[in-house]
Each structure stands twice: as C-alpha cells, then as structure tokens.
Design a protein around this motif. Structure first.
Motif, PDB file in Angstrom:
ATOM      1  N   PRO A 176       8.073  11.880  48.401  1.00 54.11           N
ATOM      2  CA  PRO A 176       7.057  12.086  47.358  1.00 54.11           C
ATOM      3  C   PRO A 176       7.633  11.673  45.993  1.00 54.11           C
ATOM      4  N   ALA A 206       9.405  14.340  43.982  1.00 55.18           N
ATOM      5  CA  ALA A 206      10.499  15.140  44.559  1.00 55.18           C
ATOM      6  C   ALA A 206      11.843  14.977  43.833  1.00 55.18           C
ATOM      7  N   PRO A 207      12.259  13.752  43.486  1.00 57.42           N
ATOM      8  CA  PRO A 207      13.568  13.653  42.810  1.00 57.42           C
ATOM      9  C   PRO A 207      13.607  14.405  41.479  1.00 57.42           C
ATOM     10  N   MET A 245      13.764  18.152  42.151  1.00 52.41           N
ATOM     11  CA  MET A 245      15.114  18.510  42.590  1.00 52.41           C
ATOM     12  C   MET A 245      16.082  18.530  41.413  1.00 52.41           C
ATOM     13  N   ASP A 246      16.001  17.529  40.571  1.00 52.16           N
ATOM     14  CA  ASP A 246      16.910  17.469  39.427  1.00 52.16           C
ATOM     15  C   ASP A 246      16.707  18.683  38.522  1.00 52.16           C
ATOM     16  N   MET A 300      18.346  21.652  40.116  1.00 54.24           N
ATOM     17  CA  MET A 300      19.813  21.566  40.058  1.00 54.24           C
ATOM     18  C   MET A 300      20.338  21.769  38.635  1.00 54.24           C
ATOM     19  N   VAL A 301      19.787  21.046  37.679  1.00 56.40           N
ATOM     20  CA  VAL A 301      20.355  21.043  36.325  1.00 56.40           C
ATOM     21  C   VAL A 301      19.889  22.250  35.509  1.00 56.40           C
ATOM     22  N   TRP A 317      20.086  25.916  38.749  1.00 57.84           N
ATOM     23  CA  TRP A 317      21.450  26.164  39.229  1.00 57.84           C
ATOM     24  C   TRP A 317      22.459  26.006  38.071  1.00 57.84           C
ATOM     25  N   GLY A 336      11.415  16.058  53.467  1.00 60.32           N
ATOM     26  CA  GLY A 336      12.736  15.435  53.360  1.00 60.32           C
ATOM     27  C   GLY A 336      13.580  15.650  54.597  1.00 60.32           C
ATOM     28  N   VAL A 388      17.857  26.768  48.732  1.00 64.18           N
ATOM     29  CA  VAL A 388      17.110  26.564  47.493  1.00 64.18           C
ATOM     30  C   VAL A 388      16.896  25.081  47.172  1.00 64.18           C
ATOM     31  N   LEU A 389      17.926  24.272  47.347  1.00 60.75           N
ATOM     32  CA  LEU A 389      17.770  22.856  46.984  1.00 60.75           C
ATOM     33  C   LEU A 389      16.780  22.174  47.927  1.00 60.75           C
ATOM     34  N   ALA A 420      12.579  20.148  47.210  1.00 60.51           N
ATOM     35  CA  ALA A 420      11.909  18.934  47.668  1.00 60.51           C
ATOM     36  C   ALA A 420      10.636  19.281  48.436  1.00 60.51           C
TER      37      ALA A 420
END
Lengths: 397, 397
Positions: B29, B32-33, B36-37, B40-41, B44, B215, B268-269, B273
């Motif tokens: 999708p 999605a990136p 996710m970023d 993460m950034v 997390w 994913g 979580v990661l 996605a």
C-alpha cells in the motif's frame, strides 16, 4: 576493543533523556528506519512475491539466529528467530518435557517471568498428563533439583531484582539428576556474557526487543543444543519447520537441526529492524560489554546509596550475582518513578515497590549514571514523588 | 458504491507488472512506508517504552481485529490480531478439541493447507490422548461429518484449486452432530464475502499478508464466537491473554472474551504496515468486492479457455463454488509460470501441475485480465515454456 562511544552514536535517543529502560524496550538504532524503508519499498514493493527468494527473506530467520548465537555463546547454526518469547518458551518446554516422559515436575522459581509460568500452566492444562509446576524461591532452586524433576525452567536474570542465576552450576546439577534445562535469556542476551555452549545448556529462549534493540514486539529466538537438535519434537509443527516446506506434503517431517523450531511465515518487516539492530552488535566484544555493565551498575549503586538513603537496594550487591539492571525498593516507588520520568530519567516500576533501572553499555555511560543519580537525589530529597500528579497509574507500567 | 479505480491507486505496483499473486502476498500500500516510518521515528524513537501507553501499541491488536471483523462478517470485539496463522490454528484447534473431550477425530480434507494438517499432527503428538487426524477428499467432507468427529478443521478456499467450501452448510451439519468448527480464512478474508456470524462458525483464523495486503509475514488473526469467547481455554497462555498482564500475578487467569487469545508481546512494527493496509479496506463493501471478483475470475476463465486449449481448468466452473483465484493444470506448469513471470504476469505454481492466478479486485481490473491472457496465450501458443531457462526450480515457488 569495543568502542562504546561509537555504539552510543548509533542510536537515536531523544534530547534530554537518560534512558535506563533498555531492559524493557531498547531504543531506535539510527539505521533501522532506512533499513525498514528499503525492505518495504525496494523488496516488498518491487519484488513482491519473488522477494522470498530474491531478497533472501526465507533464509533470514536462520541468518539472524546466527548473529544472535555469538552474543549468547551458542554454537553457530543452532539459534533461529521467530514468533514471540512466549511461543518459544512453549516450544522449548514441550520438547524438553518429552525428553523425560516418566517425570512430571517442571521446576521454576518465583523470580521467573509470570508469563513463562503461565505458558507452563497452559501446556500442563493441555497435556493432561499429571504434570506439576513447582515454583520455589530463587535461592531454593539448587536444592530443589532432584531426580523427580523433568525440566528446570529458569529465567537467568530476575526481571524484578536483577538477580543472576548461575547457569553453569544449576545446569551441572540438573544434568547430574537427569533434568533437562530451559533457560530464558530475556534479561541476559545483550546484557551479560552468556555462555550457553560452555554451560552445556539444553534449550534457551529470549527476546530481541530489550537489550538487543530490535524494536517493540520484535521476534524472539530459540536455541537447541546440538545434541538435541535432530531429535527435539516441535510441538508447534508449522510448515516452516518442515523438511521441505514448499513440497506441500500432507505429512509433517521435521527439518534437521534448529530449523524445525520455525513455525509459521517469518515476520519479514520486523526482521528488517532487528537486522539493523544486530549490525551494532557485530563490533561488540561480550566480555568487554559485561565489564562495562558491571562498572555502570556498581557506580549507580554506590552513588544512589550515598545520595538517597530512603531507597533500599533490591538487587544483589555482588556484581557477579547481578544482571545489567539495578532495582531499589521504595514504598512510593510508582510515584517516584513518574517524577523521574517527568525529569527525563526513564526507568520503570514493578509492583509492589520496585524501581528498576537498566544499564545498556551500548548507549549509557558514566556521565548518564551520575546525572541520573543527581536527578533521583533531587526527586527523593525534595519529596517530589509526593505530588498527586505522579500517583495516577497508567495501564502499562 | 466501492470505487475500485480509487483503491487501485492506493497501491504501489511496479510498472509493467500484472500482479496475479495477491493470494500469496499482497502488494505494498502506498501509505505503508510512511506509516511505518512514523511509528519507528516518532513513536519508538521518541516515546520509547512509553509508546505502549501513549501511542496505543498495547490496544492495537484488538483495534486491528475489529477492523478485520467487518471484512469477515464477525461480531465486533471478537477478532484479535497476532502471531502467525500456524499459531492461531493451534490455539483454535486446541480450544475446540477441549469442547468435545470424549471425541477423538479431527476431520479435515486434502485440500487444506498442509501447514494446518502439520499443526494438527503436532498437537495430537503432544496431547497423547489418542486423537486421529482424518483427512478426506474435499467433496467427501460433508458425508464424513458424524457423531464421532470432535472438530471440523477446514480451509474455506483450497489453496490449490480455489474450490470454495459451503461454510453455512458444513457448519450446520457439524453442529447437528455436535462437532465444533475451525475455519481457516487465509484465502477468503479480503477475497470473498465471509459471513462468520451468519454461518454460526465457532472458531476462525486467517492471515493478513495475502488479500489483506499487510506485508510479508504480517500477523494473523483469530475469531472466537461470542458464545465460546469466555470459556475457550487458551492452550498458549501468554501474558497478553491474562486478565491483568501488568499485575504480574504468578497464576494465569484468562482475560474475558477474545483477548485471552493474545499470547506474547504484540508486533508493533508489523502492525503499523497492516494498519495502513486496512485503511484501504475501510471503504470497501464486501458484497461489491465479491461481485467484482466473480466478474474477473469468470472473464479470465472464459478468455483462457478460448485462447489456450493446452490448459485445463482446475478450479470450479461455477462461480459460487470458487474463491478469488483461478487455477489451470498444465504438465509443464512450472516452466510456463516462469515464462509468464519473465513477461510481467506474476502468478505462481503449486506442484505437481497447478498454475495459480489470484484476482484481487482492489488493484486488478478487466484490462489486466485481458492483457494477462494475451501474454499467457503467447507463452502457450509459441511454446515459450519449453525453453531451458524456465525449468530450473527456485527454493520458494
């Protein structure tokens, strides 16, 4: 010679934060977001289904296991990554029990993760074979190892107190009594110098989101000693543990060696972050890490005891009996920890009265320790923990 | 009114590719990136351990389950996300067996995923209670449902042929004989109009990396019917299924409802996605999706049969007996599929002779179908599959 100033630079830590909770969730490696984006956009996005072959996704569970093997003193080729720690505990315990079919006692201790005990309870409930989960005090474990015990299931470092069990001595005594061992390394992998092969451990499991910094909910790992690797029966007999997963045979045939402990389709995206996190470990000597950890925890204990007489040490004072965390008892520990967190010192709290501080040498140094103690001293000395705003409890502590 | 041109635009598909393998791995999708970023950034990286509360990580397994519930006709609050499909099959099967303790037969069919059969074998091997895995031909399932059967464990759509079982009829007959049902929706969730509640299903499981586009290796889901949700015993009794995970009690007490089927720390990661992928589904009417799917698969069958007489239809001709995939048999099917992939039409192959083509209405349209058939016709008519470069087999097919 490990360069801990260099490893510190490989993490993206927020300004003004001293992060002493790497024993719960390690921080973000700087390289992880880029690695993840590459796997998502270049591999999933462009290779689609062919990524399983072309990008090496299928082999990554074993490749990551090999990188972790060095960190825990395991033989190469005998660690595999996947699932969660709870699942891996279940697999190890189920396989270990079957090696002692005539014995019915699972021995553990009250310092084990409750989750490991729950998993044992669940397995016992399924098996209906009369097994007993016997849970003794941590200091009574050695004496409780008898010929009646089927499996010794122990977490090496107590999540509450940081007490470190003697893996070598307990494993030796276990083997002398015909007991199979399952070691949970959740608080030792990446935190101490684990020597699975040298200690002759049978099974070991661990998670990668604490000291290994794989990210929230990153996959777990399992180790099976080479002498058991081709005979241990995987209770969770998923297709990735099959000898020929893509032959789609109707009957299960376990793969040789550690690969039989794989279960379902591997978590490729989560493994991307873990892969980036393990890059940092490639340059780390584990004996040097352990020395550095002992220096940091010892300094913290000395400084806190000098500055904060209201706190009582809950961790072993002897460094060789301690993991990489330090715990203090304080009746209002929850509020004190909230006051600390509000001032940028992130540790955590475990009921009823434990304030936990984890020291990860990869990104914590002596300056952090001294600054954390100064702030803790302010919180304690000025009774900042007594403010109402610190006493409301969140769902996750 | 679902706008399938709009959903198509929400995927990042490579130029020149017609992707007919969404039944193995859905495409990326577009959102999605970035999602996710952000996790993460911003989460997390900046929130660290506090992300479990502040970013809602702990509640996400249930929130994602609720979004999937609508897609499979389940009651809200009765689906939860986590682990892999193999693990969820194990949980559902173990719980279902305990509801029929006096019966020993697990009934399945040869069209089930081998992995589901392996999981049943593994469970039987652990239980040592004399269970039998009885595997009949798909067309014989209904007749094989008798008072002897404890659990009917069926994958709704056959991964090889695309044959669709009649969930309502089989569940009715199962219940008439006191049989508990476990439905695997791996090839139906996001592919057909699943109606779990209306069919009175007991347990269901599925994966999210096929038609749901979560994913590679994205987490699985499990459904437990409301009437069983507070009594089903989780064999995999992990801490996240505990009534009070953060009380760290020494004894397991299952959470009320579906949450007891949670096991370990959630991924979580990977869920980030999946969350982005499910956004696309929010606008999709499942009846409209099913109609569109039938149009696409019917068109493909008609066109291929007209253009490629060497291929033999392996899927049911009747649309209501078919999932969202079409399979053709061809002795050199592996090579033919490689020749197709080399020309941008990505399907896959399953031994011994099945060429599989999945049709995901979210990103496949009639133009794709016609173009894919034109290329397939070229491969077949000009014997391109007979070239040696297409005959070397890769590890993952």
């Amino acid at each position: 010679m490990t360069d801990f100033a260099a490893t510190r630079g490989m993490f993206d830590l927020p300004d003004g934060v001293i992060y002493l909770d790497g024993n719960s969730l390690g921080p973000l490696p700087r390289s992880a977001p880029g690695r993840m984006d590459g796997v998502m956009v270049e591999e999933w996005g462009k290779l689609l289904i062919t990524g399983w072959n072309k990008a090496g996704w299928m082999a990554r569970s074993v490749a990551l296991g090999d990188r972790i093997a060095r960190l825990i003193g395991a033989e190469p080729g005998h660690v595999v990554v996947g699932d969660t720690l709870s699942i891996k505990v279940y697999q190890a315990l189920a396989a270990a029990l079957e090696m002692n079919p005539d014995r019915k006692v699972i021995l553990s201790d009250t310092g084990n993760f409750p989750s490991d005990l729950y998993i044992a309870e669940g397995l016992i409930g399924s098996l209906k074979q009369g097994h007993e989960l016997r849970t003794v005090a941590p200091e009574d474990v050695e004496a409780a190892i008898t010929d009646e015990v089927a499996v010794l299931m122990i977490t090496e470092v107590d999540y509450g107190t940081g007490r470190l069990h003697d893996m070598k001595a307990l494993t030796e005594k276990a083997h002398a009594h015909g007991v199979v061992t399952v070691w949970d390394l959740a608080h030792t992998a990446g935190a101490t110098e684990v020597k699975l092969a040298a200690c002759n451990a049978d099974f070991a499991v661990g998670c990668t989101y604490k000291y290994l910094n794989g990210g929230p909910g990153s996959p777990a790992f399992i180790y099976v000693a080479p002498r058991h690797a081709d005979t241990a029966r995987p209770a969770l007999a998923g297709w990735l543990g099959h000898d020929a997963p893509f032959a789609f045979e109707q009957t299960y045939r376990p793969h040789a060696g550690i690969e039989r402990m794989r279960v379902g389709t591997p978590p490729v995206l989560a493994m991307a972050a873990l892969d980036a996190a393990l890059d940092i470990w490639d340059g780390v000597d584990m004996a040097a890490l352990r020395r550095r950890s002992v220096e940091l925890t010892s300094l913290f204990i000395d400084e806190v005891e000098a500055a904060c007489p209201m706190l009582t040490l809950a961790s072993p004072r002897a460094a060789d009996r301690r993991g990489s965390q330090v715990s203090f008892r304080f009746a209002d520990g929850y509020a004190a920890m909230q006051a600390l967190i509000a001032r940028g010192v992130i540790g955590d709290f475990r009921a009823p009265d434990i304030m936990r501080f984890g020291f990860a040498p990869l990104y914590i140094d002596e300056g952090d320790v001294r600054q954390a103690v100064a702030i803790l001293s302010d919180v304690m000395g000025n009774r900042l923990w007594d403010r109402p705003e610190y006493k409301t409890r969140a769902a996750v502590t």
